[in-house]
Design a protein around this motif. Structure first.
Motif, PDB file in Angstrom:
ATOM      1  N   ILE A   1       0.679  -1.124  -0.070  1.00  0.00           N
ATOM      2  CA  ILE A   1      -0.087  -0.092  -0.087  1.00  0.00           C
ATOM      3  C   ILE A   1       0.764   1.075  -0.028  1.00  0.00           C
ATOM      4  CG2 ILE A   1      -1.783   1.317   1.296  1.00  0.00           C
ATOM      5  CD1 ILE A   1      -2.713  -1.444   2.306  1.00  0.00           C
TER       6      ILE A   1
ATOM      7  N   THR B   1      -5.748   3.787  -0.970  1.00  0.00           N
ATOM      8  CA  THR B   1      -5.408   2.703  -1.759  1.00  0.00           C
ATOM      9  C   THR B   1      -4.315   2.896  -2.865  1.00  0.00           C
ATOM     10  OG1 THR B   1      -7.270   3.184  -3.109  1.00  0.00           O
ATOM     11  CG2 THR B   1      -7.752   1.726  -1.120  1.00  0.00           C
TER      12      THR B   1
ATOM     13  N   ASN C   1       0.570   3.055   7.607  1.00  0.00           N
ATOM     14  CA  ASN C   1       1.302   2.250   6.688  1.00  0.00           C
ATOM     15  C   ASN C   1       2.724   2.643   6.774  1.00  0.00           C
ATOM     16  OD1 ASN C   1      -0.996   0.863   5.878  1.00  0.00           O
ATOM     17  ND2 ASN C   1      -1.469   2.443   4.420  1.00  0.00           N
TER      18      ASN C   1
END
Length: 459
Positions: A35, A265, A320
């Protein structure tokens, strides 16, 4: 905030399980790495990406500065379009409103779009207690519901599960023993399980990524299409929307629809973007109820230092890139808002002893600030929240001693010399200091301080 009930221990105590789980860490590393790379590429395509981030920040700050006015504007516009707006001060009021609406409609079953806000208030548990049931239709949320598990990532709730674990869950619950672990087969099993529920259920429940005050619209972003089934087929649609999700104008939505997909995304455009404005005769739900939820947000808004957390558009970019999240996983945070944003949002929405440790779940490296699409300075808020955390007497005494020592150049230099002699004892620190030592490497003391080195060489 009902989600806090999931955190029975403090973050340091809960993090140990994640650190010891090699499968979890491998799953996280693989998923977040993919990601992260996609987000970097998608953001890099836009020459004005930083300008876009700044526009997003200004829109959210302007909204929060006049949130009371925008909420009333939204209520009037939504009502004019045929929706019914409800106000909920906390989780209990919101859950009671949803339960009351389902009873009034005469149904006990609902299909539900992935919604962090309804997870925050513990809606599924409240429905169960009232003899009702909501079926999660997002694939990841369905996996967790079938296994009695809960989300560990904002964007990818089942990020801590691999396909073999998911296959085991499906074979135990909705499929036969012949189901393979191939992703296409797993998706087909979920599709078959959900299809009849989509067609038969007359109540849909959703959240909203954004709500537009000017038009009274709610906007839902998703990647699978299940949300469209939940928001178009049922006769009654109930949306639970946090008051911070508001945008003043329709044009503001265009900025957010560029920022969110790229940050979450790594896509240029979201696959399924649904905008719902009121009701239309014989087209979609005939009853639209919008529950505007506070649940501690007004208290966050009142803090000049902490209110920037309400800018969050739930993209998960900060998770992330966070080295702490990648090693401990989301469950260690004890909230449906994990990672850096959870470390600043949860303690403000739910200031309990269990959440006080969350602002310390960070290295303050600043990676989260660098990727946030609306420029939330998470490290600054973490430091602010740490300053509000009650300190044990020993720590307060130590800080007073340090303040006294640093207040004089001569005292500071003398303590440096003493510290060099005592440094080898650092590996055997007693009491509370031993816990500090267990999570840190004690550096070797230099033979000479910079001040001494400079003094020896100064002409």
């Amino acid at each position: 905030m009902s989600s806090a009930a999931r955190g029975a221990t403090t973050f340091p105590a809960a993090a140990g399980a994640g650190l010891a789980d090699q499968t979890l860490r491998a799953n996280l590393a693989r998923a977040t790495g993919t990601i992260r790379a996609r987000r970097t590429a998608a953001a890099g395509e836009l020459p004005d990406w930083e300008e876009l981030r700044e526009r997003g920040r200004r829109i959210k700050d302007g909204t929060l500065a006049r949130l009371d006015e925008h909420l009333l504007t939204f209520e009037a516009a939504a009502t004019d379009a045929g929706a019914t707006v409800h106000w909920a001060r906390d989780a209990d009021e919101a859950n009671a409103t949803v339960i009351g609406l389902m009873r009034a409609a005469g149904f006990t079953e609902a299909v539900k779009v992935k919604s962090l806000t309804t997870d925050e208030i513990g809606l599924n548990d409240a429905l169960t207690a009232a003899g009702m049931h909501a079926t999660e239709t997002d694939l990841a949320e369905l996996i967790l519901q079938l296994d009695g598990d809960w989300s560990s990532h904002i964007l990818v709730p089942a990020i801590h599960r691999n396909r073999h674990e998911i296959g085991d869950i499906f074979r135990r619950t909705i499929a036969d023993d012949g189901l393979t672990d191939e992703p296409a087969d797993l998706a087909e099993a979920a599709r078959l399980h959900l299809r009849r529920r989509f067609l038969d259920t007359q109540v849909g429940i959703c959240g909203a990524n954004f709500a537009v005050a000017e038009t009274g619209s709610i906007c839902i972003l998703e990647s699978e299409g299940n949300g469209r089934m939940c928001t178009t087929l049922p006769r009654t649609l109930i949306a639970v929307v946090g008051i911070e999700k508001l945008l003043p104008r329709w044009d503001d939505l265009s900025v957010m629809l560029q920022l969110l997909p790229r940050s979450s995304t790594g896509e240029r455009m979201n696959p399924y973007t649904s905008v719902i404005t009121g009701v239309s005769q014989d087209d979609g739900p005939q009853h639209l109820h919008i529950v505007l939820l506070d649940n501690g947000r007004s208290a966050v808004l009142a803090d000049p230092e902490g209110r920037d957390a309400l800018r969050c558009i739930r993209c998960s970019a900060c998770l992330n890139v966070c080295p702490v999240y990648q090693r401990t996983g989301g469950h260690a945070y004890g909230s449906i808002y994990p990672g850096p944003i959870g470390a600043i949002l949860t303690p403000q929405l739910d200031p309990t002893p269990a959440t006080r440790s969350l602002p310390y779940a960070s290295t303050l490296c600043g990676a989260c600030y660098a990727v946030c699409p609306v420029k939330i300075d998470i490290p600054r808020i973490l430091v602010h929240l740490r300053s509000q955390t009650p300190k044990p007497p020993a720590e307060r005494a130590a800080m007073r001693v340090l303040a006294w020592a640093f207040g004089s150049r001569r005292r500071f230099e003398r303590l440096q010399r003493v510290g060099r002699r005592l440094a080898p004892l650092g590996n055997r620190l007693p009491g509370p200091a031993a816990a500090w030592r267990r999570s840190r490497e004690m550096p070797a003391a230099p033979q000479q301080s910079f001040r001494e080195w400079w003094h020896d060489r100064r002409p």
